[in-house]
Design a protein around this motif. Structure first.
Motif, PDB file in Angstrom:
ATOM      1  N   LEU A   1       0.836  -1.216   0.000  1.00 23.37           N
ATOM      2  CA  LEU A   1       0.000   0.000   0.000  1.00 23.37           C
ATOM      3  C   LEU A   1       0.857   1.247   0.000  1.00 23.37           C
ATOM      4  CD1 LEU A   1      -2.860  -0.946   2.488  1.00 23.37           C
ATOM      5  CD2 LEU A   1      -3.049  -0.614   0.022  1.00 23.37           C
ATOM      6  N   THR A   2       1.929   1.213   0.797  1.00 22.23           N
ATOM      7  CA  THR A   2       2.813   2.371   0.877  1.00 22.23           C
ATOM      8  C   THR A   2       3.453   2.658  -0.474  1.00 22.23           C
ATOM      9  OG1 THR A   2       3.275   1.901   3.194  1.00 22.23           O
ATOM     10  CG2 THR A   2       4.817   3.343   2.045  1.00 22.23           C
ATOM     11  N   ARG A   3       3.771   1.566  -1.224  1.00 29.07           N
ATOM     12  CA  ARG A   3       4.428   1.748  -2.513  1.00 29.07           C
ATOM     13  C   ARG A   3       3.462   2.197  -3.605  1.00 29.07           C
ATOM     14  NH1 ARG A   3       6.619  -2.813  -2.629  1.00 29.07           N
ATOM     15  NH2 ARG A   3       5.317  -3.957  -4.121  1.00 29.07           N
ATOM     16  N   TRP A   4       2.218   1.654  -3.612  1.00 33.59           N
ATOM     17  CA  TRP A   4       1.285   1.915  -4.694  1.00 33.59           C
ATOM     18  C   TRP A   4       0.339   3.096  -4.476  1.00 33.59           C
ATOM     19  CZ3 TRP A   4       1.509   0.312  -9.474  1.00 33.59           C
ATOM     20  CH2 TRP A   4       2.287  -0.822  -9.771  1.00 33.59           C
ATOM     21  N   LEU A   5       0.068   3.445  -3.223  1.00 32.18           N
ATOM     22  CA  LEU A   5      -0.881   4.537  -2.958  1.00 32.18           C
ATOM     23  C   LEU A   5      -0.443   5.864  -3.583  1.00 32.18           C
ATOM     24  CD1 LEU A   5      -3.549   5.287  -1.670  1.00 32.18           C
ATOM     25  CD2 LEU A   5      -2.344   5.728   0.483  1.00 32.18           C
ATOM     26  N   PRO A   6       0.833   6.265  -3.433  1.00 24.28           N
ATOM     27  CA  PRO A   6       1.252   7.526  -4.080  1.00 24.28           C
ATOM     28  C   PRO A   6       1.089   7.472  -5.592  1.00 24.28           C
ATOM     29  CG  PRO A   6       2.846   6.864  -2.427  1.00 24.28           C
ATOM     30  CD  PRO A   6       1.914   5.705  -2.607  1.00 24.28           C
ATOM     31  N   ARG A   7       1.317   6.296  -6.205  1.00 23.78           N
ATOM     32  CA  ARG A   7       1.172   6.185  -7.648  1.00 23.78           C
ATOM     33  C   ARG A   7      -0.296   6.319  -8.064  1.00 23.78           C
ATOM     34  NH1 ARG A   7       5.224   1.034  -8.879  1.00 23.78           N
ATOM     35  NH2 ARG A   7       7.086   1.942  -7.878  1.00 23.78           N
ATOM     36  N   LEU A   8      -1.179   5.687  -7.283  1.00 23.57           N
ATOM     37  CA  LEU A   8      -2.605   5.808  -7.573  1.00 23.57           C
ATOM     38  C   LEU A   8      -3.080   7.248  -7.443  1.00 23.57           C
ATOM     39  CD1 LEU A   8      -3.961   2.626  -5.758  1.00 23.57           C
ATOM     40  CD2 LEU A   8      -3.876   3.016  -8.236  1.00 23.57           C
ATOM     41  N   LEU A   9      -2.618   7.918  -6.395  1.00 27.36           N
ATOM     42  CA  LEU A   9      -2.993   9.320  -6.202  1.00 27.36           C
ATOM     43  C   LEU A   9      -2.458  10.186  -7.325  1.00 27.36           C
ATOM     44  CD1 LEU A   9      -2.474   9.710  -2.341  1.00 27.36           C
ATOM     45  CD2 LEU A   9      -4.638   9.640  -3.591  1.00 27.36           C
ATOM     46  N   ALA A  10      -1.223   9.930  -7.732  1.00 28.39           N
ATOM     47  CA  ALA A  10      -0.637  10.700  -8.829  1.00 28.39           C
ATOM     48  C   ALA A  10      -1.412  10.466 -10.121  1.00 28.39           C
ATOM     49  CB  ALA A  10       0.829  10.323  -9.011  1.00 28.39           C
ATOM     50  N   GLY A  11      -1.791   9.195 -10.355  1.00 26.66           N
ATOM     51  CA  GLY A  11      -2.576   8.884 -11.550  1.00 26.66           C
ATOM     52  C   GLY A  11      -3.929   9.562 -11.533  1.00 26.66           C
ATOM     53  N   LEU A  12      -4.558   9.607 -10.357  1.00 29.51           N
ATOM     54  CA  LEU A  12      -5.857  10.263 -10.228  1.00 29.51           C
ATOM     55  C   LEU A  12      -5.732  11.758 -10.495  1.00 29.51           C
ATOM     56  CD1 LEU A  12      -8.842  10.006  -9.493  1.00 29.51           C
ATOM     57  CD2 LEU A  12      -8.215  10.332  -7.088  1.00 29.51           C
ATOM     58  N   ILE A  13      -4.670  12.362  -9.992  1.00 33.79           N
ATOM     59  CA  ILE A  13      -4.445  13.794 -10.218  1.00 33.79           C
ATOM     60  C   ILE A  13      -4.247  14.073 -11.702  1.00 33.79           C
ATOM     61  CG2 ILE A  13      -2.803  15.685  -9.838  1.00 33.79           C
ATOM     62  CD1 ILE A  13      -2.367  14.499  -7.011  1.00 33.79           C
ATOM     63  N   VAL A  14      -3.486  13.211 -12.386  1.00 35.31           N
ATOM     64  CA  VAL A  14      -3.266  13.383 -13.823  1.00 35.31           C
ATOM     65  C   VAL A  14      -4.589  13.248 -14.586  1.00 35.31           C
ATOM     66  CG1 VAL A  14      -2.194  12.364 -15.867  1.00 35.31           C
ATOM     67  CG2 VAL A  14      -0.867  12.659 -13.767  1.00 35.31           C
ATOM     68  N   LEU A  15      -5.410  12.250 -14.193  1.00 30.11           N
ATOM     69  CA  LEU A  15      -6.694  12.046 -14.855  1.00 30.11           C
ATOM     70  C   LEU A  15      -7.596  13.251 -14.681  1.00 30.11           C
ATOM     71  CD1 LEU A  15      -8.677  10.226 -16.364  1.00 30.11           C
ATOM     72  CD2 LEU A  15      -9.348   9.258 -14.148  1.00 30.11           C
ATOM     73  N   VAL A  16      -7.673  13.773 -13.464  1.00 28.30           N
ATOM     74  CA  VAL A  16      -8.495  14.970 -13.208  1.00 28.30           C
ATOM     75  C   VAL A  16      -7.990  16.144 -14.031  1.00 28.30           C
ATOM     76  CG1 VAL A  16      -9.163  16.666 -11.470  1.00 28.30           C
ATOM     77  CG2 VAL A  16      -9.268  14.233 -10.932  1.00 28.30           C
ATOM     78  N   ALA A  17      -6.666  16.302 -14.102  1.00 23.32           N
ATOM     79  CA  ALA A  17      -6.082  17.412 -14.865  1.00 23.32           C
ATOM     80  C   ALA A  17      -6.410  17.276 -16.350  1.00 23.32           C
ATOM     81  CB  ALA A  17      -4.573  17.451 -14.653  1.00 23.32           C
ATOM     82  N   VAL A  18      -6.359  16.053 -16.865  1.00 22.69           N
ATOM     83  CA  VAL A  18      -6.675  15.824 -18.277  1.00 22.69           C
ATOM     84  C   VAL A  18      -8.145  16.147 -18.554  1.00 22.69           C
ATOM     85  CG1 VAL A  18      -6.934  14.056 -20.054  1.00 22.69           C
ATOM     86  CG2 VAL A  18      -4.853  14.148 -18.682  1.00 22.69           C
ATOM     87  N   LEU A  19      -9.036  15.672 -17.678  1.00 17.62           N
ATOM     88  CA  LEU A  19     -10.461  15.943 -17.856  1.00 17.62           C
ATOM     89  C   LEU A  19     -10.752  17.441 -17.768  1.00 17.62           C
ATOM     90  CD1 LEU A  19     -12.052  13.022 -15.791  1.00 17.62           C
ATOM     91  CD2 LEU A  19     -11.965  13.264 -18.281  1.00 17.62           C
TER      92      LEU A  19
END
Length: 358
Positions: A5-23
């Motif tokens: 979780l510690t390794r993947w959570l920041p990546r998921l959050l970063a991906g979500l931020i990128v998706l929101v920015a794209v939308l």
């Protein structure tokens, strides 16, 4: 598990931020972003005649419903938003273009304030209705100013699903020196809905007057269905401020989407009252400026002052006044009337007035 979780959570959050920015970028790219005040499109040949002091100026004010014509109940025409129609037929548009231009020729105004003129909209086959109207009028109105108040490359509404270009347009027989778009306060809502929604405006033009002060003419179409939000109060306040800082003489005409008095509200059926507040937001304007129709004319209940014939078949008749002129102090005006065509040409009737320049 904690290390995963510690390794993947920041990546998921970063991906979500990128998706929101794209939308957000997609929404921004598809929608219009006018400035609070900006120049509007204006064409006016240098040879156009100039108004003269003391001249009578006949004005027509008309919401032409993007030349859709009669016989439709559009999705927005009912309180539930479930009207069956999404667009007019090409045949209806052609017939209504003929009827609108024939009415203009019959009334022979010097200045024409039009609302709901489509320009490059999917529902009207991407036509420039302003150019069509001008062409049909055979060059009688060489000067034209226009500005969009609903424009988007694509609107993802199930009853639209395409390009929108809705404008205010002002035509004149006489020279116009300038045209300005004034952004009205926007309706409430979430950021995405607001982005794709109308960006209501005032279109102002200045006509020079030989031997006198220039005439300012404003054209507007205010919001509707804004209950639970102070949009209408804010838009009226903006218009009142704009008029207050404009030197006389001036006139404003448009579809204000507001009743004029409490008596007008009381006359509506309960079902139609849902569109309005009992105490009209228009009061700051009617209290300060002369208007047509006036509060007294509206209160009289005389059907000659009704300006709107809803498409909703549950209404079935002209039943309210929501289109107006307001005049600067001291500006003489007369020969005022509502042109009530039968059969109706638009869901709004045209308003006529004659100004006498100082």
């Amino acid at each position: 598990m904690n290390r995963i979780l510690t390794r993947w959570l920041p990546r998921l959050l970063a991906g979500l931020i990128v998706l929101v920015a794209v939308l957000a970028g997609v929404v921004y790219a598809l929608t219009d972003h006018p400035k609070p005040e900006q120049a509007a499109d204006l064409t006016c040949p240098a040879t156009t005649p100039t108004l003269k002091a003391g001249q009578a100026v006949r004005v027509m004010n008309w919401n032409v419903q993007y030349l859709a014509g009669r016989g439709y109940v559009f999705f927005y025409d009912t309180l539930a938003g479930d009207g069956p129609d999404t667009r007019p037929s090409p045949q209806s548009i052609a017939r209504t273009l003929d009827e609108v231009t024939q009415a203009i020729r019959e009334e022979n105004p010097d200045l024409v304030l039009l609302q709901e003129v489509d320009r490059d909209s999917r529902r009207t086959d991407y036509a420039d209705q302003l150019a069509l109207i001008q062409a049909k009028l055979d060059g009688a109105y060489p000067c034209a100013a226009t500005t969009y108040y609903h424009r988007a490359t694509f609107v993802p509404h199930p009853s639209i699903m395409g390009k929108v270009g809705l404008s205010l347009s002002t035509l004149s027989r006489y020279r116009m020196d300038s045209a300005t778009r004034y952004q009205l306060p926007r309706i409430c809502g979430d950021p995405v809905t607001v982005a794709f929604n109308f960006k209501r405006a005032v279109l102002g033009v200045t006509l020079p007057v030989q031997g006198g002060q220039p005439l300012s003419a404003f054209n507007t179409h205010m919001d509707a269905f804004a209950q639970g939000c102070p949009t209408m109060q804010n838009q009226v306040a903006y218009v009142r401020d704009l008029l207050g800082r404009t030197p006389a003489p001036w006139v404003i005409g448009g579809d204000f989407n507001l009743l004029g008095t409490r008596a007008a509200y009381d006359r509506l059926r309960d079902r139609e009252k849902a569109y309005f507040n009992p105490d009209t937001e228009l009061a700051p304007l009617t209290a300060k400026y002369a208007s047509f129709p006036s509060p007294a004319q509206i209160d009289s209940g005389n059907p000659a002052f009704i300006t709107h014939y809803p498409n909703d078949p549950a209404v079935g008749k002209p039943d309210r006044t929501i289109d107006y002129y307001f005049y600067s102090a001291g500006l003489k005006h007369g020969a005022e009337r509502v042109r009530q065509d039968d059969p109706k040409i638009s869901d709004h009737y045209a308003l006529l007035t004659t100004l006498t320049l100082p």
